[in-house]
Design a protein around this motif. Sequence first.
Motif, mmCIF file in Angstrom:
data_model
loop_
_atom_site.group_PDB
_atom_site.id
_atom_site.type_symbol
_atom_site.label_atom_id
_atom_site.label_comp_id
_atom_site.label_asym_id
_atom_site.label_seq_id
_atom_site.Cartn_x
_atom_site.Cartn_y
_atom_site.Cartn_z
ATOM 1 N N SER A 57 0.730 -1.202 -0.077
ATOM 2 C CA SER A 57 0.011 0.026 0.116
ATOM 3 C C SER A 57 0.720 1.467 -0.037
ATOM 4 O O SER A 57 2.000 1.158 0.810
ATOM 5 N N VAL A 58 0.468 2.296 -0.901
ATOM 6 C CA VAL A 58 1.007 3.515 -0.646
ATOM 7 C C VAL A 58 0.121 4.635 -0.156
ATOM 8 O O VAL A 58 -0.848 4.727 -0.652
ATOM 9 N N ILE A 59 0.474 5.338 0.758
ATOM 10 C CA ILE A 59 -0.401 6.315 1.394
ATOM 11 C C ILE A 59 0.503 7.623 1.587
ATOM 12 O O ILE A 59 1.759 7.554 1.517
ATOM 13 N N SER A 60 -0.523 8.707 1.645
ATOM 14 C CA SER A 60 0.181 9.991 1.964
ATOM 15 C C SER A 60 -0.086 10.282 3.406
ATOM 16 O O SER A 60 -1.121 10.285 3.739
ATOM 17 N N MET A 61 0.848 10.272 4.365
ATOM 18 C CA MET A 61 0.740 10.326 5.592
ATOM 19 C C MET A 61 0.178 11.553 6.031
ATOM 20 O O MET A 61 0.430 12.790 5.455
#
Length: 113
Positions: A57-61
Amino acid sequence: MLNTELEIVKQRLKRVGYTLYTYEEALEALISDTDYIDEEIEIFIFEAGETYSFQESVISMKNYNDLEAFHKDIKANIVQSKHYKRQTAWSKKLYDYAKLNNFAYTFVIADNK
């Protein structure tokens, strides 16, 4: 962790300078360091239970108020997912990722269901 393979990988990750987290531990680490805010974070999730799976998964914190919102955001931003019928295939994937040092700038989460 009760799973032997996860313990092996946990030790290998530790030797190369990374940590195997639970969702709670990953959120706590991200919240405690403001440098992560608005950064793109790559998260690898290994789940063990009735089935075995690997997800990336790739998220913007951002500022998460609770664990549920963090977990939901991770699940909503999965870019790769693989399920395994056999535990041995899944544990080999865990080991291969740790061995190749593919966890740079990532959080690795193990979820025992």
